[in-house]
Design a protein around this motif. Structure first.
Motif, PDB file in Angstrom:
ATOM      1  N   CYS A  16      -4.313 -47.712 -49.090  1.00  0.00           N
ATOM      2  CA  CYS A  16      -3.440 -48.259 -48.032  1.00  0.00           C
ATOM      3  C   CYS A  16      -2.053 -47.677 -48.124  1.00  0.00           C
ATOM      4  O   CYS A  16      -1.374 -47.481 -47.124  1.00  0.00           O
ATOM      5  N   LEU A  17      -1.620 -47.476 -49.366  1.00  0.00           N
ATOM      6  CA  LEU A  17      -0.230 -47.098 -49.564  1.00  0.00           C
ATOM      7  C   LEU A  17       0.052 -45.684 -49.088  1.00  0.00           C
ATOM      8  O   LEU A  17       1.174 -45.333 -48.769  1.00  0.00           O
ATOM      9  N   LEU A  44       4.432 -65.748 -42.989  1.00  0.00           N
ATOM     10  CA  LEU A  44       4.683 -64.319 -43.041  1.00  0.00           C
ATOM     11  C   LEU A  44       6.019 -64.031 -42.389  1.00  0.00           C
ATOM     12  O   LEU A  44       6.354 -64.625 -41.375  1.00  0.00           O
ATOM     13  N   THR A  45       6.789 -63.132 -42.974  1.00  0.00           N
ATOM     14  CA  THR A  45       8.028 -62.697 -42.319  1.00  0.00           C
ATOM     15  C   THR A  45       7.810 -61.292 -41.798  1.00  0.00           C
ATOM     16  O   THR A  45       7.447 -60.391 -42.558  1.00  0.00           O
ATOM     17  N   GLU A  46       8.026 -61.116 -40.525  1.00  0.00           N
ATOM     18  CA  GLU A  46       7.828 -59.778 -39.970  1.00  0.00           C
ATOM     19  C   GLU A  46       8.935 -58.853 -40.429  1.00  0.00           C
ATOM     20  O   GLU A  46      10.070 -59.294 -40.634  1.00  0.00           O
ATOM     21  N   VAL A  47       8.610 -57.600 -40.554  1.00  0.00           N
ATOM     22  CA  VAL A  47       9.620 -56.610 -40.942  1.00  0.00           C
ATOM     23  C   VAL A  47       9.809 -55.634 -39.794  1.00  0.00           C
ATOM     24  O   VAL A  47       8.914 -54.852 -39.482  1.00  0.00           O
ATOM     25  N   ILE A  97       5.865 -59.476 -44.664  1.00  0.00           N
ATOM     26  CA  ILE A  97       5.972 -59.707 -46.105  1.00  0.00           C
ATOM     27  C   ILE A  97       5.805 -61.201 -46.381  1.00  0.00           C
ATOM     28  O   ILE A  97       6.136 -62.035 -45.538  1.00  0.00           O
ATOM     29  N   ALA A 135       8.643 -51.657 -39.443  1.00  0.00           N
ATOM     30  CA  ALA A 135       7.637 -51.359 -40.457  1.00  0.00           C
ATOM     31  C   ALA A 135       6.477 -50.591 -39.836  1.00  0.00           C
ATOM     32  O   ALA A 135       6.255 -50.663 -38.636  1.00  0.00           O
ATOM     33  N   ASN A 164       6.026 -64.441 -49.419  1.00  0.00           N
ATOM     34  CA  ASN A 164       6.644 -64.891 -50.656  1.00  0.00           C
ATOM     35  C   ASN A 164       5.580 -65.595 -51.485  1.00  0.00           C
ATOM     36  O   ASN A 164       5.137 -66.674 -51.147  1.00  0.00           O
ATOM     37  N   ILE A 204       0.522 -50.947 -39.722  1.00  0.00           N
ATOM     38  CA  ILE A 204      -0.454 -51.658 -40.544  1.00  0.00           C
ATOM     39  C   ILE A 204       0.181 -52.771 -41.365  1.00  0.00           C
ATOM     40  O   ILE A 204      -0.496 -53.629 -41.906  1.00  0.00           O
ATOM     41  N   VAL A 205       1.516 -52.770 -41.461  1.00  0.00           N
ATOM     42  CA  VAL A 205       2.175 -53.837 -42.212  1.00  0.00           C
ATOM     43  C   VAL A 205       2.471 -54.990 -41.268  1.00  0.00           C
ATOM     44  O   VAL A 205       3.263 -54.873 -40.342  1.00  0.00           O
ATOM     45  N   THR A 256       3.868 -57.017 -49.726  1.00  0.00           N
ATOM     46  CA  THR A 256       3.621 -56.453 -48.395  1.00  0.00           C
ATOM     47  C   THR A 256       2.245 -56.901 -47.941  1.00  0.00           C
ATOM     48  O   THR A 256       1.276 -56.822 -48.704  1.00  0.00           O
ATOM     49  N   GLU A 296       2.075 -51.867 -57.492  1.00  0.00           N
ATOM     50  CA  GLU A 296       2.478 -53.138 -56.909  1.00  0.00           C
ATOM     51  C   GLU A 296       1.285 -53.952 -56.467  1.00  0.00           C
ATOM     52  O   GLU A 296       0.149 -53.464 -56.433  1.00  0.00           O
ATOM     53  N   GLN A 323       7.444 -63.682 -55.779  1.00  0.00           N
ATOM     54  CA  GLN A 323       7.245 -62.236 -55.625  1.00  0.00           C
ATOM     55  C   GLN A 323       7.095 -61.910 -54.156  1.00  0.00           C
ATOM     56  O   GLN A 323       6.434 -62.642 -53.410  1.00  0.00           O
ATOM     57  N   VAL A 324       7.702 -60.808 -53.757  1.00  0.00           N
ATOM     58  CA  VAL A 324       7.605 -60.428 -52.349  1.00  0.00           C
ATOM     59  C   VAL A 324       6.515 -59.372 -52.203  1.00  0.00           C
ATOM     60  O   VAL A 324       6.592 -58.306 -52.813  1.00  0.00           O
TER      61      VAL A 324
END
Lengths: 751, 159
Positions: free
Chosen positions: B153-154, B48-51, B61, B54, B63, B57-58, B70, B99, B67-68
């Motif tokens: 969620c979105l 997982l790559t932290e954003v 992201i 963000a 891979n 709750i995220v 969330t 998405e 496809q990337v």
């Protein structure tokens, strides 16, 4: 009626394309009135349209095109000669047909517009036999009305309707177009047209753009998978595996290129509508304008072409309406009464440049300043300190317009700021240079494609981030010792003193809420700019430039100002793409900072300088201004000698001391072996030779050449031809290595 | 934990229909089900790559074959205690609006067939922040299966 079936959509699409060609041919005909070839082409377009719309039961379309066809038929049989009123009426016909087609595609029906007047006009023109003088003489009574109508009308439609208002008094309005004798119609269609037409059709296909997008996405993913596979080949020696991977690699690259090309369209597609627009606007405001188009075959991604259509149109209308003066005014100024508007498109680096140049009256600095002050866009104090270029930039501020009277063509004050933001939205930029009395040039720079962009990779807190190259200005490294000299705090914000200007600094770690970095030997600053916000971004390290595939972020992450997307690196890891404008916003960087924090402006900024680019060693690149290089030489190391401890070579009757630039710039020197690449630099009447690894290129770049900083001998770094390149300060280097500049006396050696 | 929120109604989903099959998963002590039609795949823990910056709750992201996506931390979404630092949550890749997203959950259960008769509206006894995520509930063997709506969620503010 349902309009969604393929055949109808195809007809509509083709018709619009044909109408564009129709316009172009008509405008060509206007200047080449005896070209029968052109008349025939135009006739065929209308004839085909009329024939096909019969299948679809588009009655209005059919009747309007029918009248046009009649007139065109008379033209091509020589019964009537081409004249200005005929061209205008035929252009009106094209507009009418376009209106109906747009109506069909948007509403599903032919619309309510009444083309009776147009039909009458076309019929009337057709009935006048011989030369147009006859036609005109029969209109002689309302002639004055007509000419008045023409000069005061602001649009083609108004003009026509006024004409007809006058004309209708004279002629009995006839709604029934005279039928073309059937034999004539079929006879006149030579057989070879059919085969020519089939030829044209076969070299192109109409493809649904959604399908193309889908293919593009798939290829993007293929590229990523290929990248990952290539990573594996490093660890597996199996020959077959490596060979197959190579094959896959090649095929993928070609496929990627091919798919990207399907979306590329010649910018001429947009430029071709401009002759018509220029003609209309020029006629409406009584100007004479000669439009020159260059570089129509330059290609751009289709979505970008769509995006720049409107901004370009606005710029052009503006140029004709406000830029180019009326013929009388021009003659008085010693210019030719006809103004020239040139649009030039070409590709440079990863961008397409479109230059719109007019030889009109240019921008009046005082007027612009006054207007901006009036509109509250700038304070009188600040306005007084702006450079010429900055004053020009004022027209891009929202709420600005120098039009003395607002015409329906341009100058509603909604103009230039919208133009700029539209272009920047696709990652492009627009700039303006102007000379009062001589003219102006708008320069649009647009990326070739949105999906794959060159970017600089940087690191902060062990994570990689990508900065699009289009936002990149330069790279700066400040050694720890000089930080206190060069970084200043003003009201709690940090600034970096870059060649006389204070550059706001933004710490990426801070902006992203990451931990503070451990103490470092030097600070890396990436100078970036987006939408007039220029600032220095402090990062941990600067990696290299790469072509990255831009992937969108999901809904929950889209709203983060700092990021504009994400990319997958070759090793499969994700790197967020920084949104420079968003970061500026988030960090509170004010727009157009140089005027805000007033320092003397440096006019040497942004000059185009010729550079000699060379390899310092195998990896490092550097550049010197070409005017500091006297000659490029190859020196055999066997010819080297020693004098007073320095390495020299006999050169042109004198002695040339050599400096190993590779060593001086901190690269790896291969020593003096074999044949050496040397460039000769003159100091007064003496010369020095600098040894480098190899010469790369001579190029012209816009580079900020300023004072030395940080490491002695360097002037900073820039990204030239896609590679990070050190700019070398030769005078400082020479001083450092013990030679002295002295043009009047002998060069003194210092031990 | 109950929030009294008058502005939004709990049962906003217009076409609240019971799905035929649900993929069940557990988050804490709660059992959820998501329409199998919305589930793309199920994966073990992914890198997982932290954003930065963000919503909470995220979690980051990921891979997924180019496809990337969330990745949503379901525990945070439900205001439950966080995943243990060494936890390896399961990823459920589901469709949410336009998405695909990844739901990080404790574990995956079975795919079950549901009798539409047992499908009910979200009861008001559930905490609001949980109810807002559901399409309905299913009474099953004395336990409550929560029918999860990925699109919810979105729209979540995520704090």
């Amino acid at each position: 009626m349902s309009i969604q079936d393929d055949a109808t959509l195809e007809f509509l699409g083709e018709s619009l394309e044909n109408l564009e060609r129709y316009d172009q041919e008509l405008l060509f005909l206007e200047s080449n009135r005896t070209s029968n070839d052109t008349i025939n082409k135009i006739f065929r377009i209308v004839h085909t349209m009329k024939g096909t719309c019969g299948f679809f039961d588009f009655k209005k379309l059919e009747s309007v095109s029918h009248v046009g066809e009649n007139l065109l038929d008379s033209l091509r049989s020589g019964k009537i000669e081409v004249s200005e009123p005929i061209i205008s009426a035929l252009l009106g016909l094209g507009d009418a047909l376009r209106t109906i087609i747009v109506s069909i595609s948007e509403l599903g029906n032919e619309g309510d517009a009444d083309f009776g007047i147009l039909i009458t006009r076309l019929t009337q023109l057709n009935e006048a036999e011989g030369s147009t003088n006859e036609a005109e003489s029969s209109v002689s009574a309302p002639h004055d009305e007509v000419s008045q109508a023409t000069s005061s009308a602001t649009s083609e439609e108004d003009e026509l309707s006024k004409l007809f208002a006058a004309g209708q008094a004279e002629f009995a309005a006839s709604q029934e177009p005279s039928p073309v004798p059937p034999e004539l119609a079929t006879q006149q269609l030579p057989q070879q047209d059919e085969s020519k037409k089939t030829e044209i059709v076969e070299t192109a296909l109409r493809v649904d753009i959604n399908l193309l997008n889908k293919l593009m996405n798939l290829v993007g993913e293929l590229v990523l998978a290929r990248n990952q596979l290539l990573q594996f080949t490093k660890y597996h020696d199996d020959n077959e595996f490596v060979a197959t991977s190579q094959a896959l690699n090649l095929i993928t690259s070609e496929l990627q290129e091919g798919i990207m090309r399907t979306r590329m369209q010649p910018v001429g597609n947009v430029l071709n509508r401009f002759p018509r627009i220029v003609r209309d606007v020029a006629m409406a405001c009584g100007k004479q304008v000669n439009l020159v188009l260059q570089g129509k075959e330059t290609e751009l991604d289709k979505s970008i072409i769509e995006a720049i259509k409107d901004p370009l149109t606005h710029i052009i209308r503006n140029a004709v309406d406000h830029g180019i003066e009326a013929p009388a005014e021009r003659s008085q100024a010693g210019k030719s009464p006809e103004g020239t508007l040139s649009i030039r498109a070409y590709q440079e680096g990863g961008q397409v440049i479109i230059e719109v140049t007019d030889d009109g009256k240019g921008l009046h600095l005082e007027k612009i300043k006054q207007k901006a002050i009036e509109r509250g866009l700038v304070s009188p104090d600040r306005a007084a300190k702006l450079s010429e270029h900055e004053i020009h930039g004022l027209i891009f501020l929202p709420g600005f317009s120098t039009a003395e009277k607002v015409t329906s063509i341009s100058g509603r004050g909604v103009g230039m700021d919208v133009v700029r933001s539209n272009i920047e939205r696709v990652g492009g930029s627009v700039d303006l240079t102007s000379t009062f009395g001589k003219g102006s040039t708008f320069t649009l720079k647009i990326p070739l494609t949105l999906a794959i962009i060159p970017a600089l990779i940087v690191t902060a807190d062990d994570r990689r981030y990508a900065i699009p190259q289009v936002n990149l200005i330069e790279l700066v490294r400040v050694e720890q010792e000089r930080i206190s000299q060069l970084i200043e705090e003003v009201h709690g914000a940090s600034f970096y003193r870059l060649r006389g200007k204070l550059l706001p600094l933004v710490d990426l770690r801070q902006q992203l809420d990451l931990a503070a970095p451990p103490p470092q030997r030097s600070t890396n600053i990436v100078v970036v700019q987006g939408d007039e916000h220029r600032f220095g971004l402090i990062v941990d390290t600067i990696n290299d430039t790469e072509e990255i595939v831009v992937k969108p972020l999901g809904k929950l992450l889209k709203s983060i100002d700092a990021f504009s997307g994400v990319t997958i690196m070759g090793d499969g890891k994700l790197a967020l793409i920084l949104d420079v404008v968003g970061l500026a916003r988030q960090a509170g960087v004010r727009k157009g900072t140089p005027p805000e924090v007033v320092v003397n402006s440096d006019h040497s900024e942004g000059e185009k300088v010729q550079l000699l680019v060379f390899n310092v060693d195998g990896e490092q690149r550097a550049a010197v201004p070409l005017d500091q290089v006297h000659r490029l030489e190859k020196v055999d190391s066997k010819a080297l000698e020693k004098a007073e401890g320095k390495t020299v070579v006999q050169y042109r009757g004198g002695i040339l001391p050599l400096i190993d630039l590779r060593e001086v710039l901190g690269g790896r020197s291969a020593g003096y072996q074999g044949v050496l690449r040397v460039f000769v630099h003159n100091i007064g009447d003496r010369s020095v030779g600098f040894v480098v690894d190899s010469i790369v290129d001579i190029c012209e770049e816009v580079v900020n050449v300023g004072t030395a900083f940080g490491t002695p001998g360097r002037r900073g770094s820039a990204v030239i031809q896609g590679a990070v390149t050190d700019l070398v300060d030769l005078p400082a280097l020479v001083a450092q290595t013990g030679l002295e500049y002295d043009s009047s006396m002998e060069v003194l050696w210092k031990s | 934990m109950e929030e009294l929120n008058n502005s939004s109604s709990q049962n906003e989903a217009p076409a609240v229909r019971c799905a035929e099959q649900y993929v069940t998963f557990a988050v804490g002590k709660l059992t959820f089900g998501v329409d199998i039609g919305a589930v793309r795949e199920i994966l073990r823990s992914q890198p997982l790559t932290e954003v930065p910056l963000a919503p909470t709750i995220v979690r980051g992201i990921i891979n997924l074959r180019g496809q990337v996506l969330t990745a949503i931390d379901m525990r945070k979404l439900l205001s439950l205690p966080e995943f243990a630092p060494d936890a390896r949550p399961t990823n459920i890749i589901v469709k949410a609006d336009d998405e695909f997203i990844s739901l990080l959950v404790d574990s995956i259960g079975d795919v079950i067939q549901v009798d539409p008769q047992t499908f009910e509206d979200v009861p008001s006894t559930l905490p609001h922040h949980v109810g807002a995520l559901l399409q309905g509930v299913i009474k099953r063997e004395g336990k409550l299966l929560l029918a999860f709506n990925p699109s919810a969620c979105l729209s979540c503010e995520g704090a």
